[in-house]
Write an enzyme that holds these catalytic residues in place. Structure first.
Site, mmCIF file in Angstrom:
data_model
loop_
_atom_site.group_PDB
_atom_site.id
_atom_site.type_symbol
_atom_site.label_atom_id
_atom_site.label_comp_id
_atom_site.label_asym_id
_atom_site.label_seq_id
_atom_site.Cartn_x
_atom_site.Cartn_y
_atom_site.Cartn_z
ATOM 1 N N SER A 1 0.918 -1.356 -0.123
ATOM 2 C CA SER A 1 0.023 -0.059 -0.130
ATOM 3 C C SER A 1 0.925 1.191 0.187
ATOM 4 O O SER A 1 2.099 1.053 0.587
ATOM 5 C CB SER A 1 -0.719 0.095 1.397
ATOM 6 O OG SER A 1 -1.453 1.456 1.492
ATOM 7 N N TYR B 1 -1.166 0.194 10.139
ATOM 8 C CA TYR B 1 -1.447 -0.384 8.695
ATOM 9 C C TYR B 1 -0.345 -0.527 7.682
ATOM 10 O O TYR B 1 0.304 -1.375 7.331
ATOM 11 C CB TYR B 1 -2.539 0.059 7.849
ATOM 12 C CG TYR B 1 -2.996 -0.755 6.525
ATOM 13 C CD1 TYR B 1 -3.421 -1.895 6.526
ATOM 14 C CD2 TYR B 1 -2.806 0.120 5.580
ATOM 15 C CE1 TYR B 1 -3.786 -2.510 5.019
ATOM 16 C CE2 TYR B 1 -2.926 -0.356 4.162
ATOM 17 C CZ TYR B 1 -3.501 -1.639 4.180
ATOM 18 O OH TYR B 1 -3.625 -2.178 3.035
ATOM 19 N N LYS C 1 2.592 -3.207 6.429
ATOM 20 C CA LYS C 1 2.641 -3.373 5.039
ATOM 21 C C LYS C 1 4.151 -3.270 4.808
ATOM 22 O O LYS C 1 4.848 -4.168 4.021
ATOM 23 C CB LYS C 1 1.903 -2.536 4.235
ATOM 24 C CG LYS C 1 0.385 -2.889 4.043
ATOM 25 C CD LYS C 1 0.156 -4.129 3.349
ATOM 26 C CE LYS C 1 -1.007 -4.645 3.219
ATOM 27 N NZ LYS C 1 -1.355 -5.974 2.601
#
Length: 321
Positions: A122, A146, A150
């Site tokens: 991402s 998050y 990632k």
């Protein structure tokens, strides 16, 4: 060619499965089987090849072992919990986004078959005190849990590839819009809902200002790039197997203007503007001036205009009246 899509119940996983089934080949070989795997049994799809569905909980090594078998040639690792969810529930984010990724890679190593692994990362891996523009060699500096998970997944993809356990490649996805279905718990979810719901005659809320810029890609183009990404030669990837997937930057106003150009003025009237500080705090920490030169040189592409994104939604995903 046996393909496993982990996260095959999601929007991108379902579209990817259909695209591969229609295509019939990957990496110069006929596709013999596609397996869609997710924590809940994915919706079945049909195509010109054998397509199976199964459950797989990537937080459970035993479940991963049942799913990732020695005859799998290509693994698409798309499963994750999304940004706002991972921020709210740190333990769940670490368990699924980090440990789950490690479980899949460890299983591939254990088998000794060196499958191709396509990892969906991402643009949330960028942020903080790095200068614009963001280029291929900009260091990762995520400002959310998050994004951190990632980024760690990318390091694992690189190291497992360096050791020869997998042939990995990772792509930092832009925000995928316009996504079909219902809003999810991604902080970026409104970037589809402010278009999707009005196009379907429903009200939607925009939590940021109209001049807010962001980096976008359509679901159709994302799937095309994931297919191309699996076919890249290992020698062309270099020492960093992970890269930005091409997209384009537009403001919220430009998104709405694109919708109006394609669908007329009525849908935009259904958008309400209501600031949401929690969402703003997450998305305003993302970086916007992204230059995906490596992926472009390797043949991946972006949408030409956001009008295209709107048209693709109307053609591919708008529910029947």
């Amino acid at each position: 060619m046996n393909i496993l899509i982990i996260g095959g119940g999601g929007v991108v996983g379902q579209k990817l499965g259909r695209a591969l089934a229609a295509r019939g080949t990957l990496r110069g070989q006929d596709i013999s089987k596609i397996t869609l795997a997710d924590v809940v049994d994915p919706a079945p799809i049909t195509g010109n090849v054998a397509i199976e569905t199964t459950t797989c909980d990537i937080t459970d090594p035993a479940s991963v072992a049942r799913c990732v078998t020695a005859d799998v040639d290509v693994i698409y690792l798309l499963a994750a919990i999304v940004s706002a969810h991972a921020e709210e529930d740190f333990d769940a984010g670490m368990s699924i986004n980090l440990i789950g990724t490690l479980n899949v890679l460890n299983r591939a190593r254990e088998l000794g078959t060196k499958p191709v692994v396509v990892f969906s990362s991402s643009i949330a891996v960028y942020g903080g005190e790095v200068p614009d523009p963001i280029i291929d060699h900009t260091f990762l500096n995520p400002q959310t849990s998050y994004g951190t998970q990632k980024a760690m997944g990318e390091m694992l993809i690189n190291d497992f590839s360096r050791k020869g356990y997998i042939d990995g490649r990772g792509f930092r996805l832009p925000t995928i819009s316009v996504r079909p279905g219902k809003p999810n718990r991604a902080a970026s979810s409104f970037m589809s809902s402010i278009l999707r719901e009005p196009l379907n005659g429903q009200e939607a809320i925009c939590p940021v200002d109209e001049d807010f810029p962001h980096y976008y890609l359509s679901p159709r183009k994302c799937v095309e790039n994931l297919v191309k990404g699996a076919e890249l030669e290992e020698a062309d990837l270099g020492q960093n197997r992970c890269m930005m997937m091409p997209g384009r930057m537009w403001t919220i106003r430009q998104l709405i203007d694109a919708m109006t150009a394609v669908a007329g003025p009525e849908p935009a009237k259904l958008i309400r503007w209501e600031a949401e500080p929690d969402i703003q705090a997450i998305v305003k920490g993302w970086r916007f001036d992204l230059r995906p030169e490596k992926a472009l040189k390797l043949g991946l592409t972006a949408d030409e205009s956001f009008e295209d994104n709107i048209r693709y939604y109307l053609e591919d995903d708008q529910p029947s009246a």
